[in-house]
Every structure is written in structure tokens, then in C-alpha cells.
Design a protein around this motif. Structure first.
Motif, short mmCIF file in Angstrom:
data_model
loop_
_atom_site.label_atom_id
_atom_site.label_comp_id
_atom_site.label_asym_id
_atom_site.label_seq_id
_atom_site.Cartn_x
_atom_site.Cartn_y
_atom_site.Cartn_z
N UNK A 169 0.85 -1.14 -0.03
CA UNK A 169 -0.05 0.05 -0.22
C UNK A 169 0.90 1.22 -0.07
N UNK A 170 0.72 2.19 -0.83
CA UNK A 170 1.72 3.18 -1.19
C UNK A 170 0.65 4.43 -1.05
N UNK A 171 1.29 5.23 0.18
CA UNK A 171 0.58 6.60 0.47
C UNK A 171 1.70 7.77 0.18
N UNK A 172 0.96 8.35 -0.64
CA UNK A 172 1.91 9.76 -1.13
C UNK A 172 0.86 10.77 -1.36
N UNK A 173 1.47 12.03 -1.88
CA UNK A 173 0.90 13.15 -1.81
C UNK A 173 0.46 13.72 -3.46
N UNK A 174 -0.76 13.38 -3.67
CA UNK A 174 -1.34 13.70 -5.22
C UNK A 174 -1.43 12.56 -5.98
N UNK A 175 -2.00 12.85 -7.28
CA UNK A 175 -2.24 11.74 -8.19
C UNK A 175 -0.80 11.42 -9.17
N UNK A 176 -0.29 12.50 -9.32
CA UNK A 176 0.89 12.26 -10.21
C UNK A 176 2.02 11.39 -9.54
N UNK A 177 2.29 11.97 -7.84
CA UNK A 177 3.24 11.04 -7.12
C UNK A 177 2.60 9.56 -6.91
N UNK A 178 1.49 9.46 -6.86
CA UNK A 178 0.81 8.10 -6.90
C UNK A 178 1.02 7.30 -7.86
N UNK A 179 0.90 7.84 -9.18
CA UNK A 179 1.41 7.17 -10.44
C UNK A 179 2.70 6.59 -10.46
N UNK A 180 3.65 7.27 -10.03
CA UNK A 180 5.06 6.97 -9.82
C UNK A 180 5.13 5.76 -9.10
N UNK A 181 4.34 5.77 -7.59
CA UNK A 181 4.38 4.41 -6.86
C UNK A 181 3.70 3.31 -7.44
#
Length: 322
Positions: free
Chosen positions: A166-178
């Protein structure tokens, strides 16, 4: 030689001309190609890191380069050999004399940028997940700050080790990297309820946290019984106070973990980890995500990318002129 130094705390680095160092007993002289930047560098500049060298000093925790001279007792290396090293300091300079026992050979298949992005980010996540938390295949791993230099490698390694990530990050762009790094589930820390979303996915068995603050508190309350939590940084600026009653009721374990200390207390932990990681790199199972490469005279701009969280993965400084 040129070096980017901290001459006053909480001020920009300044370019200085320094004398070429001479390797002492047990040291090697390295002509530095690249230096990887880390969140800890920002703390060092402010004077709030756990280690505080006397001013002035050269910034840069990890480096990659070529050995140009050997001190006495360092003859297990060779002049001309490419190495990477975690030094804590002295990475943003053209030459550094460093202890041979913190150097690791760089495989021929690894370029200088990847080498400078590899040691701390992958090493921290690998030692934290494998050596400290004993992450097992099939367990559910929650990674906070998952798009950063440390977090992204935890996503990648967790998936490689067989965990559900489960990856938790700030914003859709950063979540795409995850997601590209292998995350199975994505949580937007700006808009989503971390606790409720993790519980809906079945709870966390291991929490990997370079953020701290409210995210740590939410993650702890979403843990399964006997979960392990690794607080390894406080990018939020808030060091959480851990309620012992929750640890007791859920049989939770909080693992203190400072990767850099192993260079002093048990170097074999780091060198053994690096051997396994480099084999995975050679096999094509790992690929460092480097969002920015800047020259030495733009080291302040490179640090600003970390400070403003505009980078994903790693930021690398190209020390040697191309």
C-alpha cells in the motif's frame, strides 16, 4: 579542488576551493563522479540532524567515483576501481579521502548516476524491511511518503519480497510513480483517510514511515496484531509520541532504525545488503528512479527540489564535469 560547503547553518551552500586530500591509513582517495542527495542533507544544513560536524564542512552523504590513490592498509582495493560509499559528509566535492571499509565496488553494469542513487535509498529500505522488520511474503506493507527517495525503494523492494504493498503519497502524479514501482494499492495523503482505507484493505502488518506526525498515528491505528512499525524519519516535522497502551493491546513492535549507524556498529549489515541489492540490479529487478540530475554548481537548486518536494525518487548531483 571545488567543494560545496556549509559555512553557516540554515544558509545556502557556497562553492569553495580546497586543498586535495591525502589518504591516511585505511583510507582511499576517490575522484567523485556523482553524489546522491537525501532529506537528511536538509536537516544537516539546518543543524538539526543527529550528527553535527564543525563548520565549515562539505555536504553530501553518498557518492560514487573512482579510486585514484590508496592509503596504507587499503590494498584490498585498486587504483582505477569504481566504488560507491556512504560517508555522511564530503560527497559534494571533486575528491574525498574516505575509509575503505565503507566503500563497496560498483558493478560494471551500473552507471554513475544509478550508483549515487542506490546506497542510501535501497540500502535503508532493504535493511529496514529484511533485517529489522523481517517482512514476509504475503504480508501487507504500508509505505508512507511512498514517492520519495526512500519510500519509492520500499515500494519496489516490498513488492520484490512478495508483500502486498500500500503506497501513501501526496497527489495523483506522485501516486502514479508509486504504481509504476509496483504498488498494489494507492492512498492520497492529501484527501484520503489513511486509517480507514488501510483497515478496509485488511490492515497493515508492516509500516514503513519516513514522514511521522499524523500519518504515523493513523497508520498505527490501522495495524494488525503483531505488526511492526519502522519510524525512520520525520519529514512532516512532527516526531510522534507513541502511546504505549496501543502497543500493548495490539502486541505491536516499534523498531528504532538509523541505517547510517551500521557503518560504525555493524558494517557487515550494510555490505551484505549491498551485495544482494547489486545482484538484483544486475538481474534487472531494480532500477533507481532519478527525477533530476544537476551539476555541482547547482547543488542549492538540487536541494531546493527536495525541500519543496518537487522531486520523486532521487536527486543526483553530477560532480565531475562531463
Amino acid at each position: 579542488m571545488r567543494a560545496m560547503q556549509v559555512t553557516a547553518y540554515d544558509q545556502p551552500l557556497s562553492m569553495q576551493e580546497l586543498q586535495m586530500p591525502v589518504p591516511e591509513k585505511g583510507q582511499v582517495l576517490v575522484q567523485i563522479d556523482t553524489c546522491g542527495l537525501n532529506f537528511g542533507d536538509l536537516l544537516i544544513i539546518k543543524g538539526t540532524y543527529q550528527e553535527k560536524p564543525p563548520l565549515p564542512f562539505t555536504l553530501g552523504m553518498e557518492l560514487a567515483g573512482t579510486i585514484t590513490a590508496l592509503g596504507d592498509g587499503a590494498d584490498h582495493f585498486k587504483v582505477g576501481q569504481r566504488v560507491a560509499a556512504y560517508t555522511g559528509f564530503n560527497g559534494l566535492t571533486e575528491y574525498a579521502a574516505i575509509p575503505a571499509d565503507v566503500c563497496v565496488p560498483i558493478p560494471d553494469e551500473m552507471n554513475a548516476v544509478d550508483a549515487a542513487a542506490f546506497l542510501i535509498a535501497y540500502g535503508t529500505s532493504h535493511v529496514g524491511l529484511a533485517y529489522k522488520a523481517r517482512l514476509q511474503p504475503g504480508e501487507r506493507l504500508l509505505v508512507l511518503g511512498a514517492s520519495g527517495g526512500i519510500g519509492l525503494t520500499a515500494v519496489e523492494l516490498g513488492k520484490l519480497m512478495g508483500a502486498e504493498v500500500i503506497a501513501c503519497a501526496r497527489g495523483a502524479d506522485k501516486l502514479e510513480v508509486c504504481k509504476a514501482a509496483g504498488a498494489d494499492h494507492l492512498i492520497n495523503s492529501e484527501t484520503d483517510d489513511i486509517r480507514e482505507m488501510v483497515k478496509a484493505l485488511g490492515g497493515a502488518d508492516v509500516v514503513y514511515d519516513p514522514v511521522g506526525g499524523d500519518q504515523f498515528k493513523a497508520a498505527m491505528r490501522a495495524c494488525n496484531p503483531e505488526a511492526r512499525l519502522i519510524p525512520l524519519g520525520f519529514a512532516s516535522g512532527d516526531v510522534p509520541q507513541i502511546p504505549a497502551n496501543i502497543l500493548l493491546v495490539k502486541n505491536l513492535t516499534v523498531l528504532g532504525f538509523y541505517w547510517g549507524a551500521y557503518a560504525r556498529i555493524k558494517p557487515s549489515v550494510l555490505t551484505d545488503s549491498f551485495k544482494e541489492l547489486t545482484q538484483w540490479y544486475i538481474q534487472g529487478k531494480l532500477k533507481p528512479h532519478v527525477s533530476h540530475v544537476l551539476p555541482l554548481d547547482q547543488a542549492n537548486e538540487a536541494l531546493e527540489l527536495l525541500r519543496t518536494r518537487k522531486a520523486t525518487g532521487k536527486v543526483v548531483v553530477q560532480v565531475a564535469s562531463k
